[in-house]
Scaffold this motif. Structure first.
Motif, PDB file in Angstrom:
ATOM      1  N   MET A 156       0.842  -1.197   0.000  1.00 55.86           N
ATOM      2  CA  MET A 156       0.000   0.000   0.000  1.00 55.86           C
ATOM      3  C   MET A 156       0.878   1.249   0.000  1.00 55.86           C
ATOM      4  SD  MET A 156      -2.932   1.144   2.759  1.00 55.86           S
ATOM      5  CE  MET A 156      -3.974  -0.236   2.328  1.00 55.86           C
ATOM      6  N   ALA A 157       0.527   2.225  -0.841  1.00 59.01           N
ATOM      7  CA  ALA A 157       1.317   3.442  -0.930  1.00 59.01           C
ATOM      8  C   ALA A 157       1.219   4.237   0.368  1.00 59.01           C
ATOM      9  CB  ALA A 157       0.819   4.295  -2.096  1.00 59.01           C
ATOM     10  N   ARG A 158       2.325   4.878   0.696  1.00 56.57           N
ATOM     11  CA  ARG A 158       2.349   5.698   1.909  1.00 56.57           C
ATOM     12  C   ARG A 158       1.368   6.853   1.758  1.00 56.57           C
ATOM     13  NH1 ARG A 158       7.835   7.384   4.802  1.00 56.57           N
ATOM     14  NH2 ARG A 158       7.625   5.180   5.307  1.00 56.57           N
ATOM     15  N   SER A 159       0.614   7.138   2.804  1.00 58.71           N
ATOM     16  CA  SER A 159      -0.360   8.215   2.791  1.00 58.71           C
ATOM     17  C   SER A 159       0.310   9.545   3.087  1.00 58.71           C
ATOM     18  CB  SER A 159      -1.447   7.934   3.837  1.00 58.71           C
ATOM     19  OG  SER A 159      -0.865   7.944   5.141  1.00 58.71           O
ATOM     20  N   GLU A 160      -0.437  10.646   2.857  1.00 58.42           N
ATOM     21  CA  GLU A 160       0.063  11.962   3.246  1.00 58.42           C
ATOM     22  C   GLU A 160       0.347  11.999   4.739  1.00 58.42           C
ATOM     23  OE1 GLU A 160      -1.632  15.682   1.467  1.00 58.42           O
ATOM     24  OE2 GLU A 160      -3.155  14.286   0.778  1.00 58.42           O
ATOM     25  N   LEU A 161      -0.528  11.377   5.509  1.00 56.92           N
ATOM     26  CA  LEU A 161      -0.341  11.325   6.957  1.00 56.92           C
ATOM     27  C   LEU A 161       0.956  10.606   7.303  1.00 56.92           C
ATOM     28  CD1 LEU A 161      -1.298  11.656   9.897  1.00 56.92           C
ATOM     29  CD2 LEU A 161      -2.627   9.536   9.603  1.00 56.92           C
ATOM     30  N   GLY A 162       1.204   9.462   6.673  1.00 55.90           N
ATOM     31  CA  GLY A 162       2.422   8.711   6.943  1.00 55.90           C
ATOM     32  C   GLY A 162       3.668   9.495   6.571  1.00 55.90           C
ATOM     33  N   SER A 163       3.620  10.173   5.429  1.00 58.97           N
ATOM     34  CA  SER A 163       4.774  10.975   5.002  1.00 58.97           C
ATOM     35  C   SER A 163       5.038  12.112   5.984  1.00 58.97           C
ATOM     36  CB  SER A 163       4.528  11.535   3.599  1.00 58.97           C
ATOM     37  OG  SER A 163       4.429  10.485   2.651  1.00 58.97           O
ATOM     38  N   TYR A 164       3.974  12.711   6.475  1.00 57.74           N
ATOM     39  CA  TYR A 164       4.134  13.816   7.424  1.00 57.74           C
ATOM     40  C   TYR A 164       4.747  13.320   8.729  1.00 57.74           C
ATOM     41  CZ  TYR A 164       2.871  17.900  10.254  1.00 57.74           C
ATOM     42  OH  TYR A 164       2.910  18.994  11.080  1.00 57.74           O
ATOM     43  N   LEU A 165       4.256  12.214   9.238  1.00 58.19           N
ATOM     44  CA  LEU A 165       4.809  11.659  10.474  1.00 58.19           C
ATOM     45  C   LEU A 165       6.291  11.329  10.312  1.00 58.19           C
ATOM     46  CD1 LEU A 165       1.889   9.278  11.526  1.00 58.19           C
ATOM     47  CD2 LEU A 165       2.529  11.426  12.639  1.00 58.19           C
ATOM     48  N   THR A 166       6.642  10.712   9.187  1.00 59.64           N
ATOM     49  CA  THR A 166       8.035  10.358   8.943  1.00 59.64           C
ATOM     50  C   THR A 166       8.920  11.602   8.917  1.00 59.64           C
ATOM     51  OG1 THR A 166       7.370   8.422   7.650  1.00 59.64           O
ATOM     52  CG2 THR A 166       9.619   9.217   7.344  1.00 59.64           C
ATOM     53  N   ALA A 167       8.455  12.618   8.203  1.00 64.78           N
ATOM     54  CA  ALA A 167       9.252  13.842   8.094  1.00 64.78           C
ATOM     55  C   ALA A 167       9.400  14.543   9.438  1.00 64.78           C
ATOM     56  CB  ALA A 167       8.608  14.788   7.077  1.00 64.78           C
ATOM     57  N   ARG A 168       8.333  14.577  10.216  1.00 63.06           N
ATOM     58  CA  ARG A 168       8.390  15.318  11.478  1.00 63.06           C
ATOM     59  C   ARG A 168       9.256  14.613  12.509  1.00 63.06           C
ATOM     60  NH1 ARG A 168       8.853  19.337   9.791  1.00 63.06           N
ATOM     61  NH2 ARG A 168       9.080  20.041  11.929  1.00 63.06           N
ATOM     62  N   ARG A 169       9.204  13.284  12.567  1.00 64.22           N
ATOM     63  CA  ARG A 169      10.054  12.609  13.568  1.00 64.22           C
ATOM     64  C   ARG A 169      11.526  12.772  13.209  1.00 64.22           C
ATOM     65  NH1 ARG A 169      11.961   7.412  12.147  1.00 64.22           N
ATOM     66  NH2 ARG A 169      10.842   6.410  10.431  1.00 64.22           N
ATOM     67  N   GLY A 170      11.816  12.984  11.918  1.00 60.51           N
ATOM     68  CA  GLY A 170      13.183  13.222  11.509  1.00 60.51           C
ATOM     69  C   GLY A 170      13.707  14.576  11.943  1.00 60.51           C
ATOM     70  N   GLN A 171      12.796  15.465  12.365  1.00 63.43           N
ATOM     71  CA  GLN A 171      13.194  16.807  12.796  1.00 63.43           C
ATOM     72  C   GLN A 171      13.296  16.940  14.310  1.00 63.43           C
ATOM     73  OE1 GLN A 171      14.004  19.062  10.416  1.00 63.43           O
ATOM     74  NE2 GLN A 171      13.533  17.433   8.952  1.00 63.43           N
ATOM     75  N   VAL A 172      12.976  15.885  15.056  1.00 60.61           N
ATOM     76  CA  VAL A 172      13.021  15.923  16.524  1.00 60.61           C
ATOM     77  C   VAL A 172      14.185  15.061  17.006  1.00 60.61           C
ATOM     78  CG1 VAL A 172      11.751  15.497  18.665  1.00 60.61           C
ATOM     79  CG2 VAL A 172      10.514  16.217  16.605  1.00 60.61           C
ATOM     80  N   THR A 173      15.068  15.638  17.791  1.00 54.60           N
ATOM     81  CA  THR A 173      16.209  14.874  18.308  1.00 54.60           C
ATOM     82  C   THR A 173      15.830  14.201  19.624  1.00 54.60           C
ATOM     83  OG1 THR A 173      17.105  16.717  19.601  1.00 54.60           O
ATOM     84  CG2 THR A 173      17.768  16.561  17.279  1.00 54.60           C
ATOM     85  N   PRO A 174      16.473  13.085  19.958  1.00 54.72           N
ATOM     86  CA  PRO A 174      16.192  12.435  21.241  1.00 54.72           C
ATOM     87  C   PRO A 174      16.387  13.368  22.433  1.00 54.72           C
ATOM     88  CG  PRO A 174      17.470  10.987  19.831  1.00 54.72           C
ATOM     89  CD  PRO A 174      17.422  12.318  19.140  1.00 54.72           C
ATOM     90  N   ALA A 175      17.392  14.236  22.358  1.00 54.29           N
ATOM     91  CA  ALA A 175      17.655  15.146  23.473  1.00 54.29           C
ATOM     92  C   ALA A 175      16.491  16.081  23.725  1.00 54.29           C
ATOM     93  CB  ALA A 175      18.927  15.948  23.200  1.00 54.29           C
ATOM     94  N   GLU A 176      15.776  16.453  22.668  1.00 52.21           N
ATOM     95  CA  GLU A 176      14.655  17.384  22.815  1.00 52.21           C
ATOM     96  C   GLU A 176      13.489  16.770  23.580  1.00 52.21           C
ATOM     97  OE1 GLU A 176      14.585  20.389  19.071  1.00 52.21           O
ATOM     98  OE2 GLU A 176      14.344  18.275  18.559  1.00 52.21           O
ATOM     99  N   VAL A 177      13.403  15.449  23.584  1.00 54.40           N
ATOM    100  CA  VAL A 177      12.307  14.782  24.294  1.00 54.40           C
ATOM    101  C   VAL A 177      12.838  13.927  25.447  1.00 54.40           C
ATOM    102  CG1 VAL A 177      10.678  14.807  22.369  1.00 54.40           C
ATOM    103  CG2 VAL A 177      12.351  12.955  22.529  1.00 54.40           C
ATOM    104  N   ASN A 178      14.063  14.250  25.885  1.00 56.82           N
ATOM    105  CA  ASN A 178      14.662  13.611  27.066  1.00 56.82           C
ATOM    106  C   ASN A 178      14.846  12.102  26.911  1.00 56.82           C
ATOM    107  OD1 ASN A 178      14.749  16.098  28.545  1.00 56.82           O
ATOM    108  ND2 ASN A 178      12.552  15.875  28.925  1.00 56.82           N
TER     109      ASN A 178
END
Length: 276
Positions: free
Chosen positions: A1-23
Motif C-alpha cells: 500500500m502506498a504511503r499516505s500523506e499522513l504517513g509521510s508527514y509523520l516520517t518527516a516530522r520525527r526526523g526533525q526531533v532529536t532524542p535530546a529534545e524529548v529527554n
C-alpha cells in the motif's frame, strides 16, 4: 500500500526531533537523524506496530486522542497539529469549490486608503488577488509574476530582493503546505505545487521537510532597486468573508530609514499612478 500523506508527514516530522529534545538517551549508533519509530510510539503511548502501520499507510483512521499524543510526541505547534488532524480526516478542510479569487470591494477601498502601507490579498495558491499602489511599487509592478511562490522560487532577482531569501523561502513553503493541507484537491493549488516541484529544486527540497506554519507577525528585509534597503513588519489577517484569502499589510518603524524609504516609494507610486 502506498504511503499516505499522513504517513509521510509523520516520517518527516520525527526526523526533525532529536532524542535530546524529548529527554531520550542519545548514546549508541543511530541510523536516523531524528527519532526512531519505536521512540515516537513510546512517547505517544501506542504500540510500535500500530505506529509503523500509520507511517506505512496501512492505518489511516487514528483517533483524536492518538493524534493529540502524536502531536505532543513530535513537538508540533498549533499549525502543525491542525495539519496533522486535517491529514487524518478529522480537521476541517476547505470545500471543493476552488480557490476564491474575488476580493470584496469594501476591502479594496480600504487598501487604497493606505497610501503608505503596502497591502496585498492572496489565496491558498499564493496568487495575489489584489494590491494597492505602494505594494505594486514594492514588488516592481509584479513584472515576474503575481504568484508569491513563483516570485520567491523562480524569479532570478528574488535572492537580491529578499535579503534573507533562505528564511523567506522556508517560511513560504511552510505556509503553502498549510494551505495545501486545507485544500489538497484544489486545481490551482495543485497546479502551483506541480510547477514548483518541476522547476525549483530548492522548493522540492523544502517541500520534502513537511514543515507547516501559518503566517504571523514578522519582519522582512528587502533590497529595492529604487529606494534601497527596507525592513518592514508584516501583519497577516484571515479574511472571514472569503475563507482561504489572507490580507498582508506592511509597515516600517516610525522615524527609521525604512520609514523614509517607504515614504519615497509611496511618492514614486503616486507619481506613477498619475502618469497617463
Amino acid at each position: 500500500m502506498a504511503r499516505s500523506e499522513l504517513g509521510s508527514y509523520l516520517t518527516a516530522r520525527r526526523g526533525q526531533v532529536t532524542p535530546a529534545e524529548v529527554n531520550l538517551p542519545t548514546s549508541g549508533h543511530r541510523r536516523v537523524p531524528g527519532l526512531r519509530r519505536e521512540e515516537v510510539a513510546l512517547l505517544a503511548g501506542v504500540s510500535a506496530d500500530y505506529y509503523v502501520r500509520l507511517e506505512q499507510g496501512r492505518e489511516r483512521t487514528p483517533s483524536a486522542q492518538v493524534l493529540d499524543a502524536l502531536a505532543v510526541a513530535l513537538r508540533l505547534d498549533e499549525d502543525g497539529r491542525l495539519h496533522l488532524f486535517r491529514l487524518a480526516g478529522i480537521g476541517p478542510r476547505a470545500k471543493a469549490a476552488g480557490v476564491a479569487d474575488r476580493v470584496e470591494p469594501s476591502l479594496l477601498a480600504l487598501m487604497d486608503a493606505w497610501p503608505h502601507n503596502p497591502a496585498i490579498v492572496y489565496n491558498r495558491a499564493y496568487d495575489v488577488l489584489a494590491s494597492n499602489a505602494i505594494a505594486d511599487a514594492l514588488f516592481h509592478g509584479w513584472a515576474h509574476s503575481r504568484n508569491l511562490m513563483h516570485i520567491v522560487f523562480t524569479d532570478p532577482a528574488a535572492r537580491a530582493f529578499y535579503r534573507d531569501w533562505h528564511d523567506v523561502a522556508r517560511n513560504s513553503v511552510a505556509g503553502f503546505r498549510l494551505g495545501h493541507g486545507a485544500a489538497p484537491n484544489d486545481p490551482r493549488v495543485r497546479q502551483v505545487l506541480t510547477e514548483l516541484l518541476e522547476h525549483s529544486p530548492e522548493f522540492a527540497e523544502l517541500w520534502a521537510r513537511h514543515d507547516v506554519r501559518g503566517k504571523a507577525l514578522e519582519r522582512k528585509r528587502f533590497e529595492h532597486r529604487d529606494v534601497g534597503p527596507l525592513t518592514l513588519t508584516m501583519q497577516t489577517f484571515d479574511i472571514r468573508s472569503a475563507p482561504g484569502q489572507e490580507l498582508v499589510v506592511y509597515h516600517a518603524e516610525p522615524a527609521s530609514p525604512s520609514s523614509e524609504a517607504l515614504a519615497l516609494l509611496g511618492s514614486l507610486a503616486a507619481t506613477s499612478r498619475r502618469e497617463p
